[in-house]
Design a protein around this motif. Sequence first.
Motif, short mmCIF file in Angstrom:
data_model
loop_
_atom_site.label_atom_id
_atom_site.label_comp_id
_atom_site.label_asym_id
_atom_site.label_seq_id
_atom_site.Cartn_x
_atom_site.Cartn_y
_atom_site.Cartn_z
N ASN A 240 7.36 -10.45 -2.34
CA ASN A 240 6.15 -9.61 -2.48
C ASN A 240 6.51 -8.22 -2.98
OD1 ASN A 240 3.82 -11.08 -1.90
ND2 ASN A 240 4.17 -10.94 0.29
N GLN B 144 4.96 -7.61 -6.86
CA GLN B 144 3.70 -6.85 -6.86
C GLN B 144 2.48 -7.70 -7.25
OE1 GLN B 144 3.77 -3.54 -5.78
NE2 GLN B 144 5.91 -3.99 -5.39
N PHE B 145 2.46 -8.93 -6.83
CA PHE B 145 1.29 -9.78 -7.05
C PHE B 145 0.52 -9.87 -5.75
CE2 PHE B 145 4.38 -11.79 -10.04
CZ PHE B 145 3.75 -11.39 -11.19
N SER B 146 -0.71 -10.32 -5.86
CA SER B 146 -1.44 -10.58 -4.62
C SER B 146 -0.72 -11.70 -3.87
CB SER B 146 -2.88 -11.00 -4.93
OG SER B 146 -2.89 -12.29 -5.53
N GLN B 147 -0.89 -11.70 -2.57
CA GLN B 147 -0.26 -12.74 -1.75
C GLN B 147 -0.71 -14.13 -2.21
OE1 GLN B 147 2.09 -12.58 0.68
NE2 GLN B 147 2.05 -14.80 0.71
N ALA B 148 -1.99 -14.25 -2.55
CA ALA B 148 -2.52 -15.54 -2.99
C ALA B 148 -1.87 -15.99 -4.29
CB ALA B 148 -4.03 -15.45 -3.16
N ASN B 149 -1.69 -15.07 -5.24
CA ASN B 149 -1.09 -15.40 -6.52
C ASN B 149 0.37 -15.81 -6.34
OD1 ASN B 149 0.40 -14.60 -9.17
ND2 ASN B 149 -1.76 -14.74 -9.75
#
Length: 98
Positions: A37, A41-46
């Motif tokens: 993470n 730097q992506f959303s957790q879902a992505n």
Amino acid sequence: MNFDDLTINIIKALGHPVRYKIIKFLYESPKCVCKLNEEFQFSQANLSQHLRILKDASVLKSEKVGVETHYSLYSEEIKNIINAVENYVGIVIENAKR
């Protein structure tokens, strides 16, 4: 899933830029999902979606360590696949200069 289907799933999983970067990030050692993470730097879902695709294709594996989930390459052979493609790209680039 048969041999051809699994082969295609692995190639497809490796073919995405984000998943390629995840694999390269895990080259040296397993990392907890928190480090992934921080790095990407992506959303957790992505990020979770990309990790699931890599796991489903048997490119990555995960292990629970306490409350953390650590991801690693399923096999060192994944490095050989990436290295072979990168070597081939070097040849293609070199030949294009001629």
